[in-house]
Design an enzyme around this catalytic site. Structure first.
Site, PDB file in Angstrom:
ATOM      1  N   THR A  37     -35.295  23.571 -28.630  1.00 48.27           N
ATOM      2  CA  THR A  37     -35.420  22.622 -29.748  1.00 48.27           C
ATOM      3  C   THR A  37     -35.268  21.185 -29.265  1.00 48.27           C
ATOM      4  O   THR A  37     -35.192  20.268 -30.065  1.00 48.27           O
ATOM      5  CB  THR A  37     -34.353  22.899 -30.829  1.00 48.27           C
ATOM      6  OG1 THR A  37     -33.076  22.843 -30.196  1.00 48.27           O
ATOM      7  CG2 THR A  37     -34.554  24.241 -31.486  1.00 48.27           C
ATOM      8  N   LYS A  42     -40.199  20.073 -28.007  1.00 44.44           N
ATOM      9  CA  LYS A  42     -40.912  19.667 -29.227  1.00 44.44           C
ATOM     10  C   LYS A  42     -42.203  18.944 -28.886  1.00 44.44           C
ATOM     11  O   LYS A  42     -43.232  19.151 -29.483  1.00 44.44           O
ATOM     12  CB  LYS A  42     -40.022  18.732 -30.046  1.00 44.44           C
ATOM     13  CG  LYS A  42     -39.064  19.460 -30.949  1.00 44.44           C
ATOM     14  CD  LYS A  42     -38.467  18.456 -31.926  1.00 44.44           C
ATOM     15  CE  LYS A  42     -37.051  18.836 -32.237  1.00 44.44           C
ATOM     16  NZ  LYS A  42     -36.170  17.717 -32.468  1.00 44.44           N
ATOM     17  N   GLY A 184     -50.173  18.094 -13.061  1.00 45.05           N
ATOM     18  CA  GLY A 184     -50.988  18.861 -14.004  1.00 45.05           C
ATOM     19  C   GLY A 184     -52.000  17.990 -14.727  1.00 45.05           C
ATOM     20  O   GLY A 184     -52.837  18.495 -15.473  1.00 45.05           O
ATOM     21  N   GLU A 220     -46.275   1.713 -20.191  1.00 47.86           N
ATOM     22  CA  GLU A 220     -45.989   2.367 -21.458  1.00 47.86           C
ATOM     23  C   GLU A 220     -45.612   1.346 -22.522  1.00 47.86           C
ATOM     24  O   GLU A 220     -45.005   0.321 -22.211  1.00 47.86           O
ATOM     25  CB  GLU A 220     -44.836   3.351 -21.295  1.00 47.86           C
ATOM     26  CG  GLU A 220     -45.098   4.345 -20.194  1.00 47.86           C
ATOM     27  CD  GLU A 220     -44.156   5.516 -20.260  1.00 47.86           C
ATOM     28  OE1 GLU A 220     -44.392   6.418 -21.064  1.00 47.86           O
ATOM     29  OE2 GLU A 220     -43.165   5.492 -19.516  1.00 47.86           O
ATOM     30  N   HIS A 244     -43.498  10.948 -10.198  1.00 47.21           N
ATOM     31  CA  HIS A 244     -44.917  10.925 -10.578  1.00 47.21           C
ATOM     32  C   HIS A 244     -45.755   9.993  -9.683  1.00 47.21           C
ATOM     33  O   HIS A 244     -46.779  10.385  -9.140  1.00 47.21           O
ATOM     34  CB  HIS A 244     -45.084  10.458 -12.023  1.00 47.21           C
ATOM     35  CG  HIS A 244     -44.286  11.237 -13.027  1.00 47.21           C
ATOM     36  ND1 HIS A 244     -43.989  12.562 -12.860  1.00 47.21           N
ATOM     37  CD2 HIS A 244     -43.729  10.875 -14.212  1.00 47.21           C
ATOM     38  CE1 HIS A 244     -43.280  12.981 -13.905  1.00 47.21           C
ATOM     39  NE2 HIS A 244     -43.107  11.970 -14.729  1.00 47.21           N
ATOM     40  N   LYS A 337     -41.458   0.298 -19.380  1.00 46.46           N
ATOM     41  CA  LYS A 337     -41.446   0.617 -20.811  1.00 46.46           C
ATOM     42  C   LYS A 337     -41.691  -0.681 -21.566  1.00 46.46           C
ATOM     43  O   LYS A 337     -41.424  -1.766 -21.050  1.00 46.46           O
ATOM     44  CB  LYS A 337     -40.070   1.163 -21.210  1.00 46.46           C
ATOM     45  CG  LYS A 337     -39.680   2.439 -20.496  1.00 46.46           C
ATOM     46  CD  LYS A 337     -40.305   3.648 -21.128  1.00 46.46           C
ATOM     47  CE  LYS A 337     -39.848   4.930 -20.454  1.00 46.46           C
ATOM     48  NZ  LYS A 337     -40.730   6.062 -20.750  1.00 46.46           N
ATOM     49  N   ARG A 347     -55.697   2.791  -8.591  1.00 42.69           N
ATOM     50  CA  ARG A 347     -56.906   2.001  -8.308  1.00 42.69           C
ATOM     51  C   ARG A 347     -56.952   1.686  -6.823  1.00 42.69           C
ATOM     52  O   ARG A 347     -55.967   1.190  -6.261  1.00 42.69           O
ATOM     53  CB  ARG A 347     -56.826   0.702  -9.106  1.00 42.69           C
ATOM     54  CG  ARG A 347     -57.933  -0.269  -8.824  1.00 42.69           C
ATOM     55  CD  ARG A 347     -57.649  -1.570  -9.562  1.00 42.69           C
ATOM     56  NE  ARG A 347     -58.720  -2.510  -9.408  1.00 42.69           N
ATOM     57  CZ  ARG A 347     -58.540  -3.834  -9.337  1.00 42.69           C
ATOM     58  NH1 ARG A 347     -57.345  -4.349  -9.457  1.00 42.69           N
ATOM     59  NH2 ARG A 347     -59.564  -4.627  -9.166  1.00 42.69           N
ATOM     60  N   TRP A 591     -29.836 -30.976   9.052  1.00 42.55           N
ATOM     61  CA  TRP A 591     -28.530 -31.575   9.366  1.00 42.55           C
ATOM     62  C   TRP A 591     -27.449 -30.747   8.694  1.00 42.55           C
ATOM     63  O   TRP A 591     -27.714 -30.003   7.751  1.00 42.55           O
ATOM     64  CB  TRP A 591     -28.471 -33.014   8.826  1.00 42.55           C
ATOM     65  CG  TRP A 591     -29.530 -33.906   9.394  1.00 42.55           C
ATOM     66  CD1 TRP A 591     -30.801 -34.065   8.942  1.00 42.55           C
ATOM     67  CD2 TRP A 591     -29.406 -34.761  10.529  1.00 42.55           C
ATOM     68  NE1 TRP A 591     -31.497 -34.957   9.715  1.00 42.55           N
ATOM     69  CE2 TRP A 591     -30.645 -35.420  10.709  1.00 42.55           C
ATOM     70  CE3 TRP A 591     -28.365 -35.051  11.428  1.00 42.55           C
ATOM     71  CZ2 TRP A 591     -30.879 -36.333  11.732  1.00 42.55           C
ATOM     72  CZ3 TRP A 591     -28.589 -35.969  12.440  1.00 42.55           C
ATOM     73  CH2 TRP A 591     -29.835 -36.597  12.591  1.00 42.55           C
TER      74      TRP A 591
HETATM   75  C1  BG6 Z   1     -41.754  11.414 -17.945  1.00 43.11           C
HETATM   76  C2  BG6 Z   1     -40.764  10.292 -18.039  1.00 43.11           C
HETATM   77  O1  BG6 Z   1     -41.501  12.170 -16.803  1.00 43.11           O
HETATM   78  O2  BG6 Z   1     -43.046  10.849 -17.846  1.00 43.11           O
HETATM   79  C3  BG6 Z   1     -41.066   9.440 -19.263  1.00 43.11           C
HETATM   80  O3  BG6 Z   1     -39.450  10.830 -18.154  1.00 43.11           O
HETATM   81  C4  BG6 Z   1     -42.490   8.966 -19.226  1.00 43.11           C
HETATM   82  O4  BG6 Z   1     -40.182   8.330 -19.334  1.00 43.11           O
HETATM   83  C5  BG6 Z   1     -43.441  10.118 -18.988  1.00 43.11           C
HETATM   84  O5  BG6 Z   1     -42.771   8.389 -20.486  1.00 43.11           O
HETATM   85  C6  BG6 Z   1     -44.842   9.636 -18.763  1.00 43.11           C
HETATM   86  O6  BG6 Z   1     -45.687  10.742 -18.744  1.00 43.11           O
HETATM   87  P1  BG6 Z   1     -47.129  10.694 -19.421  1.00 43.11           P
HETATM   88  O7  BG6 Z   1     -47.664  12.042 -19.203  1.00 43.11           O
HETATM   89  O8  BG6 Z   1     -46.898  10.385 -20.878  1.00 43.11           O
HETATM   90  O9  BG6 Z   1     -47.867   9.630 -18.705  1.00 43.11           O
END
Ligand code: BG6
Length: 765
Positions: A37, A42, A184, A220, A244, A337, A347, A591
């Protein structure tokens, strides 16, 4: 500890292809989401498992995009019937769960194929849950166990190693599915195949001779509300750069494996990249924090207003791969963020040496680039874009299609029509892809322990070095304007904008627009004052020094700079050494404002520190360097040796009117400046430029410029940093000039300008 409610649901009659064998195992698979949950479940997991279920039932017919609505509703109903919630707390709970898992297929007369546990719980609980799963929920002989773990796998190298050791006690490496959902993403998983399929075009240009730079970016618009507990401990570098963006970096720079399905080969190629990465430190990164961050975190975590977090929500980092293929190519990894758009891409910008005499805006002269659009921004889909001035790539396979730039949009300086564009035929969520791969025993999106640890080994020194650094505050969204732009100087980066950002500490409740984030300028003791957080203050002072130097050199060909000792200016020296390549060092004379009577080669000497942090790093002619003659006739600062007079003569001879262009001073807790103390008879120096003085602290003997010499300067900067100077700054702001008691109050340039550089720690305490 109270576990999140647990979800278990069972997929009946699933078909599972076991990796490494062509035989298909029919059987029942139990899927358990621990933490079913929670946020992750979710947002992604329910949907992903539903998609998997739909795929299994409909044999790869995706729902809802392709199935009818009624069909989908029916599927959902069936799907939810299979789901059960259970509370998981104790070992007994796990034993009960194991019984249920065994029971279900038995009741249905089915054989079990395997058990899949998805840990959607905080990483701090992984070891404990894994131990309980291993103890109570292992399947029987010939049936598989897959335990899925999402990052964070640790907080730094040590904690990652500890977690790896703990998990190893309960699970075999091939039972652990550490996932990185970025692997993925359809476009990410296509990077290596794309490089392989287009080998003929790419081989000649995928190197330092042709690539100008690479950018790996995740922007983001989201904030961290609802995740503050996690986020505040991790911050942007641990949250997305270490995993990532690093994975994307590896896919772009590793050798293309001969066998794409050979995970050992892939891991080895990735480890080779890690071993070539140049170490990164503070100067490789810039960090920021959106303005509302602290109040959000304080509210969510019930913290007080004084509890200020320095966790970065934005980072830009430059990485270099030091091998013959990529040496010198800057690779920027950036994420934040609360930025202006939601987009992720890699790129690769190639050098373009064409100069078109006829038409400089022709395609031939436009940026040559490949863009892996991982998460769409302006485009409606994720895609691979290759600028048409490069080559026409091969379309991967049936699951990809070529599209033409439908809309009148430009991307990275090129209209869409200037690209060959490829998109996946069906767009799929990364978690859906990953869940399906794991279900089928494929390890495509799995992070092996070796690369996970190698990544932490790479990032941890930077994280340590940034631990005390205050991030630049940015308003968020489009108001941020260009506050977070950064630029490369050699192998280091800095923010381009010298503007000083005020933190919530200084502006509680202020409105969040870019104007509020400018340098704070004001008056202090009737002189100009510049104030900022320490790093920005140093940036500003260095920039002012350079401007003064350029002005002086332009005016008269030379710049005479007198520098103080002590710890405050060290950061300035380092800054000048690393970031001011265009400083006119060749025309600068250095100096000393004051010196301790110790041999110049000793660490206690002001000149020694200046040499260590600045002089040895810049190209300054030797004869432009003027250490104070504190060591004459094999003795230190003896009046008869006439050291002060010698220095005075040099100043009179070389510095026009004995008026330095810039004198940099500090202030001690007792109000001393240069080496002029309360005990120093200032009146007796009226006609002197250099004197010997006595300090109340060791080493007692000093040589110093006099107030007369200082006050003849064209500019005087007084640098004051650190909380420990706050009391003194407050006191000084209240008193009248009284040089004998407070030597600094005697600094009143007669024809020049005085500027106080006071950081917020000293100003605000
Ligand atoms: C997650 C991070 O692993 O990846 C998040 O914890 C981030 O903070 C997210 O927003 C970004 O993933 P995606 O798939 O939305 O680009």
């Amino acid at each position: 500890m109270m576990w999140r409610p647990l979800l278990t649901f069972l997929l009946l009659d699933s078909v599972c292809t076991q990796k490494g064998s062509s035989k298909e195992l029919k059987g029942h698979v139990s899927v358990v989401i621990v933490g079913g949950t929670g946020d992750l479940a979710k947002k992604y997991l329910w949907q992903s498992f539903f998609q998997l279920y739909a795929d299994q039932i409909l044999k790869s017919l995706a729902c809802p995009s392709e199935g009818s609505e009624e069909r989908c509703a029916l599927l959902k109903e069936q799907f939810f019937k299979l789901a059960q919630y259970q509370q998981l707390n104790t070992t007994e709970d796990y034993e009960n769960l194991a019984r249920d898992i065994r029971q279900r297929p038995e009741d249905e007369g089915l054989a079990e194929a395997g058990r899949l546990f998805y840990l959607a719980v905080p990483a701090s609980t992984y070891a404990d849950v894994a131990e309980k799963i291993s103890r109570s929920c292992r399947p029987g002989q010939g049936q598989w166990l897959r335990v899925v773990l999402e990052k964070p796998f640790g907080h730094d190298l040590d904690s990652a190693e500890q977690l790896a050791t703990l998990l190893k006690k309960s699970l075999h490496e091939d039972e652990m599915f550490r996932i990185d959902h970025y692997l993925g993403k359809q476009v990410v998983s296509q990077i290596l195949p794309f490089r392989k399929d287009n080998k003929n075009f790419l081989d000649p240009i995928w190197n330092k001779h042709h690539i100008e730079r690479m950018e790996i970016v995740l922007k983001e618009t989201l904030d961290v509300k609802g995740r503050a507990q996690f986020y505040d401990q991790y911050g942007v570098i641990r949250d997305v750069l270490q995993n990532h963006l690093t994975e994307v970096l590896l896919l772009l720079t590793m050798g293309v494996p001969a066998d794409m399905s050979n995970s050992d080969e892939i891991v080895n190629k990735k480890l080779q990249v890690f071993s070539s990465l140049k170490d990164i430190d503070r100067t490789s990164a810039v960090i920021g924090q959106y303005q509302a961050y602290n109040s959000e975190v304080q509210e969510e975590l019930n913290r007080t207003k004084e509890d200020i977090s320095n966790t970065p929500t934005f980072a830009g980092v430059v990485v270099h791969v030091r091998n013959t293929q990529f040496d010198g190519v800057p690779i920027f990894l950036t994420s934040g963020k609360m930025l202006d758009e939601q987009v992720a891409y890699a790129r690769i910008l190639f050098k373009n040496e064409v100069f078109s005499v006829r038409n400089s805006s022709s395609l031939r002269c436009s940026p040559k680039q490949i863009v892996f659009l991982l998460r769409h921004g302006n485009l409606l889909h994720s895609a691979i874009l290759v600028s048409k001035n490069l080559f026409k790539p091969t379309v991967p396979d049936d699951s990809w299609k070529e599209v033409t730039g439908e809309r009148d949009t430009a991307l990275f300086g090129l209209p869409l029509s200037g690209y060959h564009i490829y998109m996946p035929t069906f767009q799929r969520e990364a978690h859906e892809v990953v869940v399906s791969q794991i279900f089928h025993g494929r390890k495509d999106s799995i992070i092996r322990v070796e690369t996970m640890l190698a990544s932490w080994a790479f990032w941890t020194p930077l994280l340590d070095s940034l631990a005390q650094q205050v991030p630049r505050t940015y308003p968020g969204g489009t108001d941020t304007e260009n506050l977070l732009d950064f630029q490369l100087h050699g192998r280091k980066i800095t923010f381009t904008n010298e503007a000083v950002i005020l933190s919530p500490r200084a502006f509680v409740g202020g409105s969040a627009t870019a104007e509020n984030f400018q340098v704070m300028r004001g008056k202090y003791r009737n002189a100009d004052m510049v104030s900022a957080w320490p790093e920005e203050l140093i940036d500003r002072l260095a920039a002012d020094l350079q401007a003064a130097a350029e002005e002086a050199v332009e005016g008269g060909g030379l710049f005479h700079l007198a520098l103080s000792g002590g710890s405050s200016p060290l950061a300035l020296f380092q800054r000048l050494a690393v970031h001011h390549y265009s400083f006119p060092w060749q025309h600068t004379h250095i100096w000393m404002v004051d010196e301790r009577c110790v041999p110049l080669s000793e660490p206690g000497s002001n000149f020694h520190a200046l040499h260590e942090d600045l002089l040895q790093h810049v190209r300054l002619p030797y004869f432009n360097i003027h250490p104070m003659p504190v060591h004459l006739n094999r003795r230190l600062c003896v009046e008869e040796d006439g050291g002060p007079l010698l220095y005075e003569n040099d100043i009179s001879r070389l510095v026009n009117g004995s008026s330095f262009h810039f004198v940099l001073l500090g202030v001690g807790y007792d109000g001393h400046t240069a080496s002029l103390f309360q005990s120093t008879q200032l009146d007796s120096h009226a006609h002197r430029l250099v004197v010997l003085t006595e300090s109340p602290v060791k080493p007692h003997q000093r040589m110093s410029l006099t107030l007369a010499a200082i006050n003849q300067a064209q500019r005087v900067g007084v640098l004051v940093t650190g909380k420990s100077k706050h009391e003194m700054i407050i006191q000084l702001s209240r008193i009248k000039d009284d040089p004998q008691k407070w030597p600094i109050t005697g600094v009143r340039p007669t024809g020049g300008k005085l500027v106080w550089y006071i950081d917020y720690d000293a100003l605000l305490g």
